[in-house]
Design a protein around this motif. Structure first.
Motif, PDB file in Angstrom:
ATOM      1  N   VAL A 263      39.175  47.742  35.561  1.00 13.86           N
ATOM      2  CA  VAL A 263      38.006  47.689  36.437  1.00 13.86           C
ATOM      3  C   VAL A 263      36.851  48.339  35.703  1.00 13.86           C
ATOM      4  O   VAL A 263      36.909  49.522  35.337  1.00 13.86           O
ATOM      5  CB  VAL A 263      38.270  48.412  37.769  1.00 13.86           C
ATOM      6  CG1 VAL A 263      37.040  48.326  38.667  1.00 13.86           C
ATOM      7  CG2 VAL A 263      39.488  47.814  38.458  1.00 13.86           C
ATOM      8  N   TYR A 265      32.975  49.491  35.775  1.00 18.96           N
ATOM      9  CA  TYR A 265      31.813  49.796  36.607  1.00 18.96           C
ATOM     10  C   TYR A 265      30.587  49.710  35.706  1.00 18.96           C
ATOM     11  O   TYR A 265      30.445  50.476  34.748  1.00 18.96           O
ATOM     12  CB  TYR A 265      31.922  51.182  37.230  1.00 18.96           C
ATOM     13  CG  TYR A 265      30.735  51.564  38.084  1.00 18.96           C
ATOM     14  CD1 TYR A 265      30.662  51.160  39.409  1.00 18.96           C
ATOM     15  CD2 TYR A 265      29.688  52.310  37.543  1.00 18.96           C
ATOM     16  CE1 TYR A 265      29.563  51.503  40.193  1.00 18.96           C
ATOM     17  CE2 TYR A 265      28.582  52.641  38.324  1.00 18.96           C
ATOM     18  CZ  TYR A 265      28.527  52.224  39.645  1.00 18.96           C
ATOM     19  OH  TYR A 265      27.446  52.554  40.418  1.00 18.96           O
ATOM     20  N   ILE A 290      39.982  45.384  45.086  1.00 16.88           N
ATOM     21  CA  ILE A 290      40.853  46.135  44.183  1.00 16.88           C
ATOM     22  C   ILE A 290      41.112  47.500  44.824  1.00 16.88           C
ATOM     23  O   ILE A 290      40.213  48.102  45.444  1.00 16.88           O
ATOM     24  CB  ILE A 290      40.207  46.345  42.797  1.00 16.88           C
ATOM     25  CG1 ILE A 290      39.500  45.093  42.318  1.00 16.88           C
ATOM     26  CG2 ILE A 290      41.238  46.799  41.777  1.00 16.88           C
ATOM     27  CD1 ILE A 290      38.020  45.147  42.414  1.00 16.88           C
ATOM     28  N   GLY A 301      35.013  43.640  43.501  1.00 21.32           N
ATOM     29  CA  GLY A 301      34.441  43.350  42.197  1.00 21.32           C
ATOM     30  C   GLY A 301      34.597  41.875  41.860  1.00 21.32           C
ATOM     31  O   GLY A 301      35.302  41.126  42.552  1.00 21.32           O
ATOM     32  N   ILE A 309      38.118  43.030  36.137  1.00 17.82           N
ATOM     33  CA  ILE A 309      37.218  43.015  37.288  1.00 17.82           C
ATOM     34  C   ILE A 309      36.006  43.860  36.927  1.00 17.82           C
ATOM     35  O   ILE A 309      36.134  44.943  36.361  1.00 17.82           O
ATOM     36  CB  ILE A 309      37.890  43.601  38.543  1.00 17.82           C
ATOM     37  CG1 ILE A 309      39.218  42.898  38.835  1.00 17.82           C
ATOM     38  CG2 ILE A 309      36.956  43.527  39.748  1.00 17.82           C
ATOM     39  CD1 ILE A 309      39.082  41.458  39.218  1.00 17.82           C
TER      40      ILE A 309
END
Length: 330
Positions: A263, A265, A290, A301, A309
């Motif tokens: 993931v 960000y 998620i 996401g 993601i």
């Protein structure tokens, strides 16, 4: 094909051979040709008799049609020449003379392309597929006619697609036009498999080809662009040559439910990566939930790659003049 003498009697009647009076000396070297190549509508004495000068342009027989062959009996040629005052021709044992008239072939494809251009120039829209009626064959004209083709008149029933046009060579006389009939179909490009394709395998460019189909048979859900199919996954067996509909395909799954994924960000000037567990299957560009394995919290996401993601931070609101104004003192 036997070639018949139709012209030379009329020429005699018109007095076109008056004063010809060839001397015997002119005929000493006259000999029949075994073959003659004609480039017009008439066969002249000079085509048939070698060594003939005076009188060579006299027309005596009708030529074969352009692109055709024919024969003339040698005795008829000698007889026709004798009536013109030409004697002493050596037949050299010939029984017939072979006549060839070369032709320029104008194919059905040439005619269909010409008609399509003519309708396009007159405002017809889209891709036009011109289909001549079956009884219209290729045309053959004299090899010397190098004129371009032209459409002199055209009419079309837009409801049925039927048309009637008149076509001629650019230098043709009024009597040399051809009337052609057929139909015009507006077509669209459609992507189809080149062979049967099993479900589940990603489509590649080599699996597909583009064909034309009548526009009124192509539904709004039919895929018409190659790039819209490459990389997609068939939901069912795709049949060779059959159009593919949007419901027949799916994007490839890049993230599977319960899979551990990366993931990311992403914010302006900042990128953080952590692990998360996907809560649903996801294809490229789809948004899924998620779960953070440590905090047990859920976030959303976008699928941006295999097992990846990305969470895009919302941009900060732009500062306004009011934000920068100092409030008045009390």
């Amino acid at each position: 094909m036997k070639i018949r003498s139709r012209l030379f009697h009329s020429l005699i009647g018109a007095g076109l051979i008056a004063g010809l009076a060839l001397s015997p000396a002119l005929a000493d070297q006259l000999r029949l040709r075994a073959e003659a190549v004609i480039d017009g509508d008439t066969v002249r004495l000079g085509h048939l008799i070698e060594g003939l000068e005076k009188g060579a342009d006299i027309a005596v027989f009708r030529a074969p049609a352009p692109g055709a062959r024919g024969t003339i009996r040698a005795d008829r040629v000698i007889s026709a020449a004798r009536e013109m005052g030409i004697d002493g021709i050596d037949a050299d044992g010939l029984k017939v003379i072979s006549i060839t008239r070369p032709g320029r072939t104008i194919s059905r494809n040439d005619l269909q392309a010409l008609i399509g251009r003519a309708f396009a120039e007159r405002g017809a829209k889209g891709d036009l597929d011109v289909i001549l009626d079956d009884h219209h064959a290729a045309r053959t004209v004299d090899i010397a006619r190098t004129d371009a083709l032209k459409v002199t008149n055209l009419a079309r029933d837009t409801a049925s697609g039927r048309f009637e046009v008149k076509v001629a060579l650019a230098g043709a006389t009024t009597g040399e036009t051809w009337t052609l009939t057929g139909s015009i179909v507006e077509t669209r490009d459609v992507v189809v498999p080149v062979s049967d394709l099993e479900r589940g395998d990603a489509l590649q460019a080599k699996d597909l080809t583009i064909i034309k189909r009548p526009a009124n048979t192509v539904g709004t859900d039919v895929v018409t662009a190659m790039n819209d199919l490459i990389g997609m996954i068939p939901r069912r067996v795709l049949k060779s040559g059959e159009p593919v509909r949007q419901t027949d395909i799916a994007k490839p799954i890049l993230v599977e439910k319960n899979q551990l994924v990366s993931v990311v960000y992403a914010s302006k000037g900042l990128s953080l990566t952590m692990r998360g567990r996907a809560q649903a299957n996801g294809a490229m560009g789809e948004t899924i939930r998620i779960q953070n394995p440590q905090s047990k919290r859920f976030v959303e996401g976008m699928v941006t790659g295999p097992a990846q993601i990305t969470i895009f931070a919302a941009p900060a609101p732009a500062a306004t003049l009011a934000d920068a104004t100092t409030p008045p003192r009390r």
